[in-house]
Design an enzyme around this catalytic site. Structure first.
Site, PDB file in Angstrom:
ATOM      1  N   LYS A 284      40.793  45.469 -29.965  1.00  0.00           N
ATOM      2  CA  LYS A 284      39.499  45.043 -29.428  1.00  0.00           C
ATOM      3  C   LYS A 284      38.919  46.149 -28.549  1.00  0.00           C
ATOM      4  O   LYS A 284      39.671  46.940 -27.983  1.00  0.00           O
ATOM      5  CB  LYS A 284      39.680  43.788 -28.574  1.00  0.00           C
ATOM      6  CG  LYS A 284      39.917  42.517 -29.353  1.00  0.00           C
ATOM      7  CD  LYS A 284      39.994  41.322 -28.428  1.00  0.00           C
ATOM      8  CE  LYS A 284      40.280  40.038 -29.193  1.00  0.00           C
ATOM      9  NZ  LYS A 284      39.222  39.636 -30.120  1.00  0.00           N
ATOM     10  N   ASP A 295      43.230  33.261 -24.346  1.00  0.00           N
ATOM     11  CA  ASP A 295      43.381  32.921 -25.748  1.00  0.00           C
ATOM     12  C   ASP A 295      44.470  31.877 -25.992  1.00  0.00           C
ATOM     13  O   ASP A 295      44.785  31.556 -27.123  1.00  0.00           O
ATOM     14  CB  ASP A 295      43.651  34.210 -26.546  1.00  0.00           C
ATOM     15  CG  ASP A 295      43.097  34.159 -27.949  1.00  0.00           C
ATOM     16  OD1 ASP A 295      42.285  33.261 -28.228  1.00  0.00           O
ATOM     17  OD2 ASP A 295      43.490  35.014 -28.762  1.00  0.00           O
ATOM     18  N   ASP A 355      43.257  41.292 -35.742  1.00  0.00           N
ATOM     19  CA  ASP A 355      42.622  40.541 -34.656  1.00  0.00           C
ATOM     20  C   ASP A 355      42.312  39.100 -35.072  1.00  0.00           C
ATOM     21  O   ASP A 355      41.993  38.266 -34.240  1.00  0.00           O
ATOM     22  CB  ASP A 355      41.342  41.263 -34.210  1.00  0.00           C
ATOM     23  CG  ASP A 355      40.858  40.777 -32.854  1.00  0.00           C
ATOM     24  OD1 ASP A 355      41.628  40.069 -32.164  1.00  0.00           O
ATOM     25  OD2 ASP A 355      39.717  41.111 -32.482  1.00  0.00           O
ATOM     26  N   GLU A 357      44.256  36.733 -35.660  1.00  0.00           N
ATOM     27  CA  GLU A 357      45.677  36.380 -35.570  1.00  0.00           C
ATOM     28  C   GLU A 357      45.906  34.897 -35.303  1.00  0.00           C
ATOM     29  O   GLU A 357      46.955  34.362 -35.632  1.00  0.00           O
ATOM     30  CB  GLU A 357      46.338  37.210 -34.460  1.00  0.00           C
ATOM     31  CG  GLU A 357      46.192  36.665 -33.032  1.00  0.00           C
ATOM     32  CD  GLU A 357      44.752  36.570 -32.542  1.00  0.00           C
ATOM     33  OE1 GLU A 357      43.912  37.308 -33.067  1.00  0.00           O
ATOM     34  OE2 GLU A 357      44.478  35.751 -31.649  1.00  0.00           O
ATOM     35  N   ARG A 359      44.666  32.214 -36.617  1.00  0.00           N
ATOM     36  CA  ARG A 359      44.880  31.428 -37.847  1.00  0.00           C
ATOM     37  C   ARG A 359      46.267  31.659 -38.417  1.00  0.00           C
ATOM     38  O   ARG A 359      46.839  30.779 -39.057  1.00  0.00           O
ATOM     39  CB  ARG A 359      43.767  31.758 -38.850  1.00  0.00           C
ATOM     40  CG  ARG A 359      43.731  33.187 -39.305  1.00  0.00           C
ATOM     41  CD  ARG A 359      42.389  33.585 -39.900  1.00  0.00           C
ATOM     42  NE  ARG A 359      41.357  33.786 -38.873  1.00  0.00           N
ATOM     43  CZ  ARG A 359      40.096  34.099 -39.136  1.00  0.00           C
ATOM     44  NH1 ARG A 359      39.682  34.240 -40.402  1.00  0.00           N
ATOM     45  NH2 ARG A 359      39.221  34.261 -38.161  1.00  0.00           N
TER      46      ARG A 359
HETATM   47  N1  BES Z   1      40.762  35.103 -29.742  1.00  0.00           N
HETATM   48  C1  BES Z   1      39.772  35.633 -30.607  1.00  0.00           C
HETATM   49  C2  BES Z   1      38.496  34.793 -30.619  1.00  0.00           C
HETATM   50  C3  BES Z   1      37.641  34.893 -29.413  1.00  0.00           C
HETATM   51  C4  BES Z   1      36.664  35.851 -29.334  1.00  0.00           C
HETATM   52  C5  BES Z   1      37.782  34.007 -28.401  1.00  0.00           C
HETATM   53  C6  BES Z   1      35.843  35.927 -28.232  1.00  0.00           C
HETATM   54  C7  BES Z   1      36.982  34.082 -27.292  1.00  0.00           C
HETATM   55  C8  BES Z   1      35.997  35.035 -27.217  1.00  0.00           C
HETATM   56  C9  BES Z   1      40.289  35.716 -32.033  1.00  0.00           C
HETATM   57  O1  BES Z   1      41.644  35.955 -32.154  1.00  0.00           O
HETATM   58  C10 BES Z   1      39.577  36.832 -32.678  1.00  0.00           C
HETATM   59  O2  BES Z   1      39.798  37.943 -32.287  1.00  0.00           O
HETATM   60  N2  BES Z   1      38.731  36.522 -33.625  1.00  0.00           N
HETATM   61  C11 BES Z   1      37.966  37.495 -34.297  1.00  0.00           C
HETATM   62  C12 BES Z   1      38.025  37.180 -35.768  1.00  0.00           C
HETATM   63  C13 BES Z   1      37.505  38.265 -36.639  1.00  0.00           C
HETATM   64  C14 BES Z   1      38.398  39.474 -36.584  1.00  0.00           C
HETATM   65  C15 BES Z   1      37.409  37.745 -38.048  1.00  0.00           C
HETATM   66  C16 BES Z   1      36.534  37.399 -33.775  1.00  0.00           C
HETATM   67  O3  BES Z   1      36.058  36.309 -33.519  1.00  0.00           O
HETATM   68  O4  BES Z   1      35.929  38.446 -33.599  1.00  0.00           O
HETATM   69 ZN    ZN Z   2      42.821  35.421 -30.589  1.00  0.00          ZN
HETATM   70 MN    MN Z   3      42.074  38.042 -32.123  1.00  0.00          MN
END
Ligand code: BES
Ligand code: ZN
Ligand code: MN
Length: 513
Positions: A284, A295, A355, A357, A359
């Site tokens: 990230k 998270d 990222d 992860e 799921r």
């Molecule tokens: N934990 C994040 C989702 C998230 C993002 C929660 C922002 C709170 C604030 C999750 O693991 C994630 O990184 N999701 C990605 C998915 C993408 C790579 C398909 C996302 O939402 O960007």
């Molecule tokens: Zn996450």
């Molecule tokens: Mn993630």
């Protein structure tokens, strides 16, 4: 920390006595005590306090004539407006939480150490409901996280009160006691979830989830099992193993079982316990990355709700909770984009983006839980996608499900808890976005409909079980600003789960809605 008293509020000599006032047209205010009504006459004439929702009026009894508030022994008296008080049950419940939150926030800013809140027994509303929601508003509004602050727990909003008391104010005492017990249990569980979320990644680790699970199982009717990394390997939980590969901390799958009777329906809750999400090799960006300690809020909600189950021991349902816990790091053994993993149920997945992860760990927990416990329903809670924030902002939790009746139940439970949700669709057109050239699935479905494709991924792991997925990425923190929700983690989901468990009755159809 929150008690019910039957002692006359007139004799209360503490820091703050709180009353609620209902507005009746433009000229009248109703309150429990005549003296307070009288004390409000001038401020009302002057237009300073007309009893609107959230409005407050503070007076000092020692300065007042006997008939106009001078009878009270309390140092201060605070009146909180309830407005005209109309609307459906869910919105009235929310009004009580908000009013109680306003009372305790005001008390804190006055540096009060204790407060006695007199319930508005003059209202035509269930005593139990009022007591429950006021208790929730008081405790949740009094919450602050100051464990790592030196100045003895205080911050710009003042110190939390150490003593909160409720008086029935004309409502039946037994009902008030019952309501306060419910509200207290839910609110304390909500605070527990907030504590977990406030802890940083080096504070709330997977081990802490395991410790908490064991703690609430100890001396209760709950059983706690913790699957270790070696168990996960044996069982073929490729998702959980894969996400954990880049980490120095071992993963845990914490399982809490509450079985009240073999024939009773079984409710299953699964919570994403990702204790820090760096993104892994698909790292990230650094700005804001520190927020990714949150998270684990799905796991926090689920495990904290089990604290309520341990206390209340419902007679008519079984409840099983699973919290897959790990952080997502980029150590030398970390999963590479493109790696193919095999989940517990044999489904293979191409990890295109490390990222995505959440799921992966939920997939194993869901398929394992559904196979082992054959639950009547399964609900997962997860801070799963940033996309849900684009869709719904910080005001509603995203809800995706294969069963219409379950959706209605969850929406109602959420509304009653002041935790509103909004449904998004599922369907083969979305599932198609997860097609991989080399495996059964890939773990991302591209930019469009990110929240839906994440849920579509999970749908491969629940079989025909009525299932709902709650994407709490937008509501787990910075949830709609409210008097009883401080900045930071909200504890979202805990009270929705509590409502579902407390009021559960079997679904009519068990087939897909
Ligand atoms: N934990 C994040 C989702 C998230 C993002 C929660 C922002 C709170 C604030 C999750 O693991 C994630 O990184 N999701 C990605 C998915 C993408 C790579 C398909 C996302 O939402 O960007
Ligand atoms: Zn996450
Ligand atoms: Mn993630």
């Amino acid at each position: 920390m929150l008690k019910v008293t039957t002692k006359d509020p007139l004799h209360y000599d503490g820091h703050l006595l709180v009353y609620f006032a209902q507005k009746k047209g433009d000229k009248k205010l109703i309150c429990n005590a005549k003296e307070v009504e009288k004390a409000l006459r001038q401020p009302m004439k002057a237009g300073d306090f007309i009893g609107e929702k959230g409005q407050t009026f503070l007076f000092y009894p020692q300065q007042c004539a006997k008939g106009e508030g001078g009878v009270f022994k309390a140092k201060r008296v605070l009146v909180v407006g309830l407005g005209e008080f109309e609307g459906d049950v869910a919105s009235c419940r929310e009004e009580f939480r908000l009013a109680a939150g306003t009372a305790v926030t005001t008390a804190r800013s006055l540096q009060a150490r204790d407060a006695l809140t007199v319930l508005p027994g003059f209202l035509k509303f269930s005593a139990l409901g009022v007591a429950e929601c006021v208790a929730e508003g008081l405790i949740l509004g009094n919450y602050r996280f100051s464990k790592y602050k030196k100045e003895n727990g205080s911050n710009e909003n003042g110190k939390p009160l150490t003593k909160l008391t409720i008086h029935a104010g004309g409502f039946t005492n037994t009902q008030v006691e019952k309501g306060v017990a419910l509200g207290r249990a839910s609110a304390l569980a909500g605070c527990a979830a907030r504590d977990m979320a406030n802890e940083p990644g080096n504070g709330w680790t997977p081990q802490r989830f395991a410790d908490f699970g064991k703690k609430i199982a100890h001396n209760s009717d709950l059983k706690c099992r913790v699957l270790e990394k070696s168990d996960m390997k044996k069982l073929g939980m490729g998702g959980l193993i894969s996400v954990n590969q880049g980490s120095a901390l071992p993963p845990k799958l914490v399982i809490l079982e509450y079985i009240s009777g073999k024939k009773n329906p079984t409710l299953m809750f699964v919570g994403k316990g990702l204790t820090f999400d760096s993104g892994g090799i698909s790292l990230k960006p650094s700005p804001g990355m520190e927020e990714m300690k949150y998270d684990m809020c799905g796991g926090a909600a689920v495990i904290s709700a089990m604290q309520i189950v341990a206390k209340e021991k419902p007679g008519d349902v079984n409840v099983v909770a699973l919290i897959p816990a790990t952080d997502n790091m980029s150590g030398s053994a970390a999963t590479r984009p493109g790696d193919i993993i095999t989940h517990y149920n044999g489904v293979t997945s191409e990890v295109v983006n490390t990222d995505a992860e959440g799921r992966l760990i939920l997939a194993d927990a869901l398929s394992y839980g559904v196979e082992k416990y054959s639950p009547d329903i399964v609900i997962d809670l997860a801070t799963l996608t940033g996309a849900v924030i684009f869709g719904l902002g910080h005001h509603r939790t995203g809800l995706l499900s294969n069963n219409d009746e379950l959706v209605t139940r969850i929406m109602d439970a959420g509304d009653d808890a002041g935790e509103p949700l909004w449904r998004l669709p599922l369907g083969p057109e979305y599932t198609k976005q997860l097609k991989s050239e080399v495996a059964d699935l890939k773990n991302i479905g591209g930019k469009p409909a990110g929240t839906i494709t994440a849920a579509a991924y999970l749908e491969h792991f629940i079989g025909k079980t009525p299932w709902a997925h709650l994407d709490i990425a937008g509501t787990a923190w910075n949830f709609t600003e409210k008097s009883y929700i401080p900045k930071g983690p909200s504890g979202i989901g805990v009270r929705t789960i509590a409502n579902l468990i407390r009021n559960w009755y079997p679904l009519k159809k068990t087939s897909k809605g």
